[in-house]
Enzyme design. Structure first.
Site, PDB file in Angstrom:
ATOM      1  N   ASP A 164       1.034  -1.626  -0.117  1.00 12.62           N
ATOM      2  CA  ASP A 164      -0.382  -0.499   0.121  1.00 12.62           C
ATOM      3  C   ASP A 164       0.908   1.012  -0.474  1.00 12.62           C
ATOM      4  OD1 ASP A 164      -1.901  -0.965   0.743  1.00 12.62           O
ATOM      5  OD2 ASP A 164      -2.704  -1.080   2.335  1.00 12.62           O
ATOM      6  N   ARG A 223      -0.950  -0.311  -9.086  1.00 12.48           N
ATOM      7  CA  ARG A 223      -2.859  -0.373  -8.282  1.00 12.48           C
ATOM      8  C   ARG A 223      -2.478   1.441  -8.679  1.00 12.48           C
ATOM      9  NH1 ARG A 223      -3.115  -1.140  -2.403  1.00 12.48           N
ATOM     10  NH2 ARG A 223      -3.211  -2.989  -2.607  1.00 12.48           N
TER      11      ARG A 223
HETATM   12  P1  FAD Z   1     -14.635   8.608  -5.329  1.00 14.04           P
HETATM   13  O1  FAD Z   1     -13.846   9.990  -5.720  1.00 14.04           O
HETATM   14  O2  FAD Z   1     -14.555   8.522  -4.188  1.00 14.04           O
HETATM   15  O3  FAD Z   1     -15.169   8.097  -6.160  1.00 14.04           O
HETATM   16  C1  FAD Z   1     -16.103   8.494  -7.828  1.00 14.04           C
HETATM   17  C2  FAD Z   1     -17.404   8.200  -7.059  1.00 14.04           C
HETATM   18  O4  FAD Z   1     -17.543   6.008  -7.039  1.00 14.04           O
HETATM   19  C3  FAD Z   1     -18.423   8.472  -6.695  1.00 14.04           C
HETATM   20  O5  FAD Z   1     -19.129   9.642  -7.428  1.00 14.04           O
HETATM   21  C4  FAD Z   1     -19.524   6.883  -6.588  1.00 14.04           C
HETATM   22  O6  FAD Z   1     -20.352   6.896  -8.204  1.00 14.04           O
HETATM   23  C5  FAD Z   1     -18.454   6.081  -7.040  1.00 14.04           C
HETATM   24  N1  FAD Z   1     -18.449   5.589  -5.468  1.00 14.04           N
HETATM   25  C6  FAD Z   1     -17.072   5.703  -4.280  1.00 14.04           C
HETATM   26  N2  FAD Z   1     -17.769   5.725  -3.213  1.00 14.04           N
HETATM   27  C7  FAD Z   1     -18.962   4.776  -3.322  1.00 14.04           C
HETATM   28  C8  FAD Z   1     -19.151   3.905  -2.159  1.00 14.04           C
HETATM   29  N3  FAD Z   1     -19.138   4.100  -1.159  1.00 14.04           N
HETATM   30  N4  FAD Z   1     -21.095   3.170  -2.804  1.00 14.04           N
HETATM   31  C9  FAD Z   1     -21.233   3.910  -4.079  1.00 14.04           C
HETATM   32  N5  FAD Z   1     -20.511   4.447  -4.625  1.00 14.04           N
HETATM   33  C10 FAD Z   1     -19.346   4.662  -4.876  1.00 14.04           C
HETATM   34  N6  FAD Z   1      -5.651   5.333  -1.357  1.00 14.04           N
HETATM   35  C11 FAD Z   1      -4.375   5.167  -0.997  1.00 14.04           C
HETATM   36  O7  FAD Z   1      -3.838   6.394  -0.606  1.00 14.04           O
HETATM   37  N7  FAD Z   1      -2.741   4.516  -0.847  1.00 14.04           N
HETATM   38  C12 FAD Z   1      -3.276   2.814  -0.810  1.00 14.04           C
HETATM   39  O8  FAD Z   1      -2.875   2.261  -1.296  1.00 14.04           O
HETATM   40  C13 FAD Z   1      -4.369   2.726  -1.203  1.00 14.04           C
HETATM   41  N8  FAD Z   1      -5.657   1.748  -1.703  1.00 14.04           N
HETATM   42  C14 FAD Z   1      -6.530   1.054  -1.882  1.00 14.04           C
HETATM   43  C15 FAD Z   1      -6.892  -0.225  -2.564  1.00 14.04           C
HETATM   44  C16 FAD Z   1      -7.763  -0.048  -3.248  1.00 14.04           C
HETATM   45  C17 FAD Z   1      -8.465  -1.711  -3.362  1.00 14.04           C
HETATM   46  C18 FAD Z   1      -9.422   0.843  -3.483  1.00 14.04           C
HETATM   47  C19 FAD Z   1      -9.967   0.693  -4.055  1.00 14.04           C
HETATM   48  C20 FAD Z   1      -8.333   2.098  -2.762  1.00 14.04           C
HETATM   49  C21 FAD Z   1      -7.203   2.059  -2.072  1.00 14.04           C
HETATM   50  N9  FAD Z   1      -7.000   3.705  -1.795  1.00 14.04           N
HETATM   51  C22 FAD Z   1      -5.667   3.941  -1.659  1.00 14.04           C
HETATM   52  C23 FAD Z   1      -8.267   4.530  -1.722  1.00 14.04           C
HETATM   53  C24 FAD Z   1      -7.886   5.726  -2.596  1.00 14.04           C
HETATM   54  O9  FAD Z   1      -7.202   6.244  -2.817  1.00 14.04           O
HETATM   55  C25 FAD Z   1      -9.508   6.335  -2.647  1.00 14.04           C
HETATM   56  O10 FAD Z   1      -9.345   7.056  -1.610  1.00 14.04           O
HETATM   57  C26 FAD Z   1     -10.428   6.023  -3.000  1.00 14.04           C
HETATM   58  O11 FAD Z   1     -11.197   4.535  -3.943  1.00 14.04           O
HETATM   59  C27 FAD Z   1     -11.993   6.192  -3.525  1.00 14.04           C
HETATM   60  O12 FAD Z   1     -11.576   7.195  -4.609  1.00 14.04           O
HETATM   61  P2  FAD Z   1     -12.926   6.298  -5.842  1.00 14.04           P
HETATM   62  O13 FAD Z   1     -11.611   6.471  -7.366  1.00 14.04           O
HETATM   63  O14 FAD Z   1     -12.696   4.978  -5.468  1.00 14.04           O
HETATM   64  O15 FAD Z   1     -13.788   7.117  -6.073  1.00 14.04           O
END
Ligand code: FAD
Length: 278
Positions: free
Chosen positions: A107, A158
């Site tokens: 991560d 990722r």
């Molecule tokens: P967002 O901008 O949060 O949301 C965009 C759209 O996605 C929303 O408008 C909606 O349509 C949909 N959506 C988002 N959340 C939801 C929900 N709860 N329910 C329904 N629809 C939703 N971050 C790090 O800094 N370091 C890491 O190592 C790290 N590892 C990760 C590993 C995985 C597998 C994932 C999925 C995320 C990880 N993250 C990590 C977190 C990441 O940086 C984001 O903060 C997080 O994924 C939210 O961004 P998003 O791209 O999902 O979209």
């Protein structure tokens, strides 16, 4: 015990519960990425204990014969103690991962850890010939250059938007700025990498990934969090897109649950409804 309300986002307190959850995901064609909750270990013995737990977890995944791998946080396995502690502990986890042919993700935490994390990834990516992966954050301006460095290496990357509040001098801070940076980074990765891991729940980014796949023929996988858009996870898997669910577990679930509830209104409403029993 993990309260029922938290169970949407956290598989349980121990590895057995987490592996059981992986087994359930596997039935829907979704693989698991297990993460033992915890970060910022400042004492070597605590960091060593978590590294040991990851080594055992990999063995347990193997014994259970489920489709899953692990994802470790650098500050959990020693980066807060020092680079040496982190590197030794990561090497010990990667060694067991290689022995059992189980992938190890690293991560990415806040920007003060980026260099140490990428250096460690580079070393292990080369040594294992691609048995490890690293997360990069589109919100950091440096990621454009980091992706160029990573493009020449084996292993997987990722791409996420970034979960840490970073200073405006080094990071995009508006939603539009972050989304724009994510789109650009995704385009670069599909052009230059052999495979791309899309770590996002965003329907717009997922459809862009599918378009880029059509255009460049690059393999990709989707990774989403436990408890978030699980219907979409199942649909993607049914369509044949390799899909992974990131599954946290362990005793330190409170901070993680709080983050999930705070980041999104629908999650907060879910928590409120569960508390009110409706
Ligand atoms: P967002 O901008 O949060 O949301 C965009 C759209 O996605 C929303 O408008 C909606 O349509 C949909 N959506 C988002 N959340 C939801 C929900 N709860 N329910 C329904 N629809 C939703 N971050 C790090 O800094 N370091 C890491 O190592 C790290 N590892 C990760 C590993 C995985 C597998 C994932 C999925 C995320 C990880 N993250 C990590 C977190 C990441 O940086 C984001 O903060 C997080 O994924 C939210 O961004 P998003 O791209 O999902 O979209």
């Amino acid at each position: 015990m993990v309260p029922p309300i938290v169970r949407r986002f956290v598989a349980g307190e121990d590895a057995d519960a987490a592996i059981e959850h992986v087994r359930e995901c596997n039935r829907d064609g979704v693989a698991g990425i297990l993460n033992l909750l915890g970060e910022h270990r400042e004492i070597r013995a605590a960091a060593d204990a978590d590294a040991r737990a990851y080594r055992r977890l990999i063995e347990a995944l193997e014994e259970a014969d489920v489709e899953g791998c692990v994802s470790v946080k650098p500050s959990q396995i020693g980066l807060g103690v020092g680079r040496e502690a982190f590197e030794e502990n990561l090497a010990s986890v990667v060694e067991v991962g290689t022995e059992y042919d189980r992938f190890v993700w690293i991560d990415m935490e806040d920007h003060t850890t980026t260099d140490a994390t990428l250096d460690a990834f580079e070393r292990h990516a080369v040594e294992t010939d691609g048995g490890v992966g690293v997360c990069v954050q589109a919100n950091l301006k440096r990621t454009v250059a980091d992706l160029e460095r990573l493009a020449g290496l084996p292993g997987k990357v990722r791409l996420v938007k970034g979960a840490y509040d970073e200073p405006a001098e080094i990071a995009h801070t508006s939603r539009a700025g972050i989304d724009g940076a994510y789109r650009k980074a995704l385009g670069y990765a599909f052009r230059e990498f052999d495979t791309v891991a899309v770590g996002s729940h965003d329907p717009g980014m997922l459809s862009l990934a599918a378009d880029l796949r059509e255009r460049y023929g690059t393999d990709y996988e989707v990774q989403m969090l436990m408890g978030v858009r699980e219907d979409a996870q199942r649909e993607l898997a049914a369509e044949g897109v390799p899909t992974y669910q990131y599954i946290p577990y362990g005793g330190e679930w409170f901070a993680y649950f709080y983050r999930r509830v705070r980041e999104r209104r629908s999650n907060a409403l879910f928590a409120l409804r569960a508390i009110l029993g409706r």
